[in-house]
Scaffold this motif. Structure first.
Motif, PDB file in Angstrom:
ATOM      1  N   ASP A 124       1.255  18.505  -9.603  1.00  0.00           N
ATOM      2  CA  ASP A 124       1.245  17.280 -10.413  1.00  0.00           C
ATOM      3  C   ASP A 124       0.282  16.239  -9.851  1.00  0.00           C
ATOM      4  N   LEU A 158       2.531  14.763 -15.517  1.00  0.00           N
ATOM      5  CA  LEU A 158       3.537  15.808 -15.640  1.00  0.00           C
ATOM      6  C   LEU A 158       4.676  15.643 -14.633  1.00  0.00           C
ATOM      7  N   ARG A 190       9.634  15.355 -15.826  1.00  0.00           N
ATOM      8  CA  ARG A 190      10.050  16.764 -15.929  1.00  0.00           C
ATOM      9  C   ARG A 190      10.051  17.273 -17.378  1.00  0.00           C
ATOM     10  N   LYS A 204       6.491  17.993 -18.186  1.00  0.00           N
ATOM     11  CA  LYS A 204       6.041  19.163 -17.431  1.00  0.00           C
ATOM     12  C   LYS A 204       6.563  20.442 -18.083  1.00  0.00           C
TER      13      LYS A 204
END
Length: 250
Positions: A71, A78, A81, A84
């Protein structure tokens, strides 16, 4: 010289040097993605650009596995979470839809030392295997020759510095000149290019390399990327990919 209908993108994971070995990741992995130029232009590049636009708002971001994993850089967004998870799922979907054939070699540097082969180059060992297997695959696809002679396939590799590039090109031409299993000429041409040029193909090869290494290093660890990559590996007529799309050595 005429060009083949295919192109190859190459990247690596791990350190190819033998002076030091990282106990946490003692491997060198070379990954090669064979893609038809038609598919690359019409399917692969647009899909990856769409992912970039939807995630970042532009397509200047270069997908780099290490930065995604940690990240960092443009992927700092990202750290959320939810974002991401959505990005990884979208990226996995793109990889799954990408029409490519993967060839990879995994070199365990610890084993090279144990076999008293410390002086051998993991990069050259890997490159020789991958080029041999890609040659046979292209031959099956009718891309090795035509009425005018061999069809030339370009192999794009990431530039890594003047000295390393010179060593790579020398090894590449030695392998293609006959230093291979069948002692035949391999009609490949290396193209060394900076990753900053934003080649989608090189980014694909980068995304593929580390998951392959992790699967060999920690086979019981969940590895979603590997589950997709495994379906892309070159295989023999019976469906085996060991020794075809994937070579683990020694």
């Amino acid at each position: 010289m005429r060009f083949s209908d295919y192109i190859v993108f190459v990247d690596e994971s791990g350190d190819h040097g033998m002076d030091s070995i990282d106990d946490g990741y003692p491997l060198f992995v070379l990954s090669c993605c064979l893609i038809s130029k038609r598919d690359y232009m019409t399917t692969v590049v647009p899909a990856m650009q769409q992912l970039k636009f939807s995630t970042f708002g532009h397509d200047a971001v270069i997908l780099h596995e290490r930065e995604i994993r940690k990240d960092t850089g443009p992927f700092a967004i990202l750290r959320d979470r939810t974002k991401k998870h959505a990005f990884i799922q979208a990226l996995t979907d793109v990889l799954e839809r990408t029409p490519m054939t993967v060839f990879s070699a995994v070199i365990d540097k610890r084993q090279l030392v144990e076999h008293r082969r410390r002086n051998e180059s993991p990069y050259e060992l890997s490159l020789r295997f991958c080029l041999e297997r890609i040659f046979y695959s292209l031959r099956r696809l009718g891309q090795s020759n035509d009425d005018e002679g061999p069809l030339l396939t370009h192999v794009l590799c990431e530039s890594r510095g003047r000295n390393e590039d010179a060593d790579l090109e020398l090894a590449f031409r030695r392998i293609c000149g006959g230093d291979n299993f069948a002692h035949v000429h391999l009609p490949f041409e290396p193209v060394l290019t900076d990753k900053k040029n934003n080649s989608i193909g090189l980014q694909l090869a980068d995304l593929v390399a580390r998951p392959i290494g992790l699967k060999q290093l920690r086979p019981d660890q969940p590895n979603r990327a590997w589950d997709v990559i495994e379906t892309k590996l070159d295989r023999d007529a019976t469906g085996r990919y060991r020794g075809y799309g994937l070579k683990c050595f020694p």
